[in-house]
Design an enzyme around this catalytic site. Structure first.
Site, PDB file in Angstrom:
ATOM      1  N   ARG A  46       0.845  -1.203   0.000  1.00 31.00           N
ATOM      2  CA  ARG A  46       0.000   0.000   0.000  1.00 31.00           C
ATOM      3  C   ARG A  46       0.874   1.245   0.000  1.00 31.00           C
ATOM      4  O   ARG A  46       0.612   2.204  -0.710  1.00 31.00           O
ATOM      5  CB  ARG A  46      -0.966  -0.003   1.199  1.00 31.00           C
ATOM      6  CG  ARG A  46      -1.721   1.310   1.322  1.00 31.00           C
ATOM      7  CD  ARG A  46      -3.007   1.260   2.153  1.00 31.00           C
ATOM      8  NE  ARG A  46      -2.997   0.326   3.252  1.00 31.00           N
ATOM      9  CZ  ARG A  46      -2.322   0.493   4.399  1.00 31.00           C
ATOM     10  NH1 ARG A  46      -1.590   1.581   4.596  1.00 31.00           N
ATOM     11  NH2 ARG A  46      -2.374  -0.417   5.339  1.00 31.00           N
ATOM     12  N   TYR A  98     -16.815  18.040 -14.079  1.00 25.15           N
ATOM     13  CA  TYR A  98     -17.103  16.607 -14.200  1.00 25.15           C
ATOM     14  C   TYR A  98     -18.147  16.228 -13.131  1.00 25.15           C
ATOM     15  O   TYR A  98     -17.972  16.555 -11.948  1.00 25.15           O
ATOM     16  CB  TYR A  98     -15.819  15.797 -14.019  1.00 25.15           C
ATOM     17  CG  TYR A  98     -16.061  14.315 -14.045  1.00 25.15           C
ATOM     18  CD1 TYR A  98     -16.415  13.680 -15.230  1.00 25.15           C
ATOM     19  CD2 TYR A  98     -15.972  13.552 -12.895  1.00 25.15           C
ATOM     20  CE1 TYR A  98     -16.678  12.324 -15.262  1.00 25.15           C
ATOM     21  CE2 TYR A  98     -16.222  12.192 -12.915  1.00 25.15           C
ATOM     22  CZ  TYR A  98     -16.579  11.588 -14.102  1.00 25.15           C
ATOM     23  OH  TYR A  98     -16.839  10.242 -14.128  1.00 25.15           O
ATOM     24  N   LYS A 195      -8.890   7.559 -18.825  1.00 27.57           N
ATOM     25  CA  LYS A 195      -9.232   8.173 -20.109  1.00 27.57           C
ATOM     26  C   LYS A 195      -8.026   8.114 -21.055  1.00 27.57           C
ATOM     27  O   LYS A 195      -7.610   7.030 -21.425  1.00 27.57           O
ATOM     28  CB  LYS A 195      -9.742   9.596 -19.861  1.00 27.57           C
ATOM     29  CG  LYS A 195     -10.766   9.703 -18.716  1.00 27.57           C
ATOM     30  CD  LYS A 195     -12.075   8.997 -18.982  1.00 27.57           C
ATOM     31  CE  LYS A 195     -12.950   8.883 -17.745  1.00 27.57           C
ATOM     32  NZ  LYS A 195     -13.225  10.118 -17.033  1.00 27.57           N
TER      33      LYS A 195
HETATM   34  C1  LIG Z   1     -13.682  10.411 -15.686  1.00 30.75           C
HETATM   35  C2  LIG Z   1     -13.228  11.673 -15.036  1.00 30.75           C
HETATM   36  C3  LIG Z   1     -12.978  11.722 -13.660  1.00 30.75           C
HETATM   37  C4  LIG Z   1     -13.221  10.524 -12.752  1.00 30.75           C
HETATM   38  O1  LIG Z   1     -12.303   9.502 -13.028  1.00 30.75           O
HETATM   39  P1  LIG Z   1     -12.602   7.919 -12.863  1.00 30.75           P
HETATM   40  O2  LIG Z   1     -11.349   7.304 -13.350  1.00 30.75           O
HETATM   41  O3  LIG Z   1     -13.818   7.611 -13.684  1.00 30.75           O
HETATM   42  O4  LIG Z   1     -12.856   7.674 -11.413  1.00 30.75           O
HETATM   43  C5  LIG Z   1     -12.532  12.913 -13.132  1.00 30.75           C
HETATM   44  N1  LIG Z   1     -12.340  14.001 -13.908  1.00 30.75           N
HETATM   45  C6  LIG Z   1     -12.593  13.989 -15.231  1.00 30.75           C
HETATM   46  C7  LIG Z   1     -12.370  15.214 -16.048  1.00 30.75           C
HETATM   47  C8  LIG Z   1     -13.036  12.827 -15.848  1.00 30.75           C
HETATM   48  O5  LIG Z   1     -13.288  12.813 -17.157  1.00 30.75           O
END
Ligand SMILES: *Cc1c(COP(=O)(O)O)cnc(C)c1O
Length: 385
Positions: A46, A98, A195
């Site tokens: 961790r 978001y 992403k």
């Molecule tokens: C998807 C997203 C998040 C959250 O991330 P996860 O990996 O889905 O938990 C935060 N900020 C933005 C701009 C995003 O597109």
């Protein structure tokens, strides 16, 4: 070394025992101590884990930070950052935010006494008006999602510094390949690495990058104490995905630019929101602070009744709720990603029932345009009847 080279080489010269060009997945949670009071640098996974460390060292350098922390999702990264604040603290946050970040602040952090005010972070008057003695930080997204509003990062970090505030930038949409907020004065960068950084719609991950020794030490304590850390397999997948980030971002950008331009003159389309278009209000700032544009953009159709047939008729483009992967995805923010934002806030920023968001993948642009055109054509025919 240029960023393309650093990306391609992530972890490839780290395994000096075997010379493995691909850094191994260390699937271990405990590490033997050589003797009392000694450590290999790894004790318990961790706190620190070899595969994750390779990723974190690479990311810290790519974002020009001092330290990076890999988390189990983007939301885990945001929660870890928010835990830096204490009851009574106040944050100033981008208005077109978001949805998950808004939900975390309003439903959870508010119960711990951390409050937020949502403003157009590009407007110094609005920032000034929302400043209180309890304000500790500004959190910005640029470009915002889905409306692609641009905030001048240097303007905000300058203002924040002069008021003793931290600046946190969600850099998910541009990645360090196109934009490095710490070089523009930010203290903390956060990514949903799910992403573009991961890039293949197959790994959920988040990253925190910090600038400054004290802040980095504090974040290490939070990361270890909260424990929402990224596992070795996902650390490997993320680092592997990042090796092709430069190529992917160039292709996402060129595809998105071509399709956005195509839609500008399409009879079914009322508006296109993409900062690479010269008449976008944030165009000049975007050109100055970033070296390129993201692969997602949004558009409004002329009639809300077009939405259902478009989402039904697209074939190559999937109707799905994420962004940043090699596959093209289209989503309907008002009922999906942004459903947790109250309707009056959504409408005030323009997220309405005619808005669609398109995460343009790396497929051939001709195929994407053909798919979109046939779906738009069917939608127009259906509504005309
Ligand atoms: C998807 C997203 C998040 C959250 O991330 P996860 O990996 O889905 O938990 C935060 N900020 C933005 C701009 C995003 O597109």
């Amino acid at each position: 070394m240029k960023i393309e080279s650093r990306l391609a080489q992530i972890g490839s010269q780290k395994d000096n025992v075997t010379g493995a060009v691909s850094f191994p997945i260390y699937q271990a949670t405990a590490f033997r101590h050589p003797a009392l009071g000694e450590s290999t640098g790894f004790d318990y996974a961790r706190t620190k884990s070899p595969t994750r460390s390779v990723l974190e060292e690479a990311v810290a350098e790519l974002e020009s930070g001092d330290a990076a922390f890999a988390c189990s999702s983007g939301m885990a990264a945001l929660q870890t950052i928010f835990a830096y604040f204490s009851s009574g603290d106040h944050l100033i946050v981008s208005l077109d935010l978001y949805g998950g970040t808004y939900r975390l602040l309003e439903r959870i952090m508010s119960r711990f006494g951390v409050t937020a005010t949502y403003v157009d972070t590009n407007d110094l008057d609005q920032l000034g008006a929302s400043l209180t003695p309890q304000t500790k930080a500004v959190l910005i997204e640029t470009p915002t999602n889905p409306l692609m509003m641009i905030t001048d990062i240097e303007k905000v970090t300058g203002w924040a510094k002069s008021n003793g505030l931290l600046t946190i930038v969600d850099n998910t949409l541009l990645t360090p390949y196109f934009q490095r907020p710490i070089e523009l004065g930010a203290d903390i960068v956060i990514h949903s690495a799910t992403k573009y950084l991961g890039g293949h719609n197959d790994v959920l991950a988040g990253l925190i990058i910090t600038k400054g020794e004290e802040l980095s030490a504090q974040m290490a304590i939070l990361h270890n104490s909260i424990g929402a850390v990224l596992g070795p397999q996902d650390s490997f997948l993320l680092a592997r995905g990042m090796k092709t980030l430069a190529l992917r971002m160039e292709r996402h950008q060129s595809n998105a630019t071509a399709i956005a331009n195509h839609l500008l003159t399409h009879p079914a389309i009322a508006e296109v929101y993409y900062p690479a278009l010269p008449d976008h209000p944030g165009y000049d700032v975007q050109q100055r602070q970033s070296s390129g544009n993201t692969g997602i953009f949004s558009f409004k159709v002329k009639d809300a009744r077009y939405v259902a047939p478009i989402l039904r008729e697209v074939k190559l483009i999937a109707f799905a709720e994420s962004l940043g992967g090699v596959e093209s995805l289209m989503t309907y923010p008002a009922v999906q990603t942004h459903a947790d934002i109250p309707e009056e806030i959504r409408r005030a920023v323009g997220v309405d029932d005619r808005l669609l968001r398109f995460s343009v993948g790396i497929e051939h642009v001709d195929d994407l345009i053909a798919d979109l055109d046939q779906a738009l054509e069917k939608a127009m025919q259906e509504i005309a009847q």
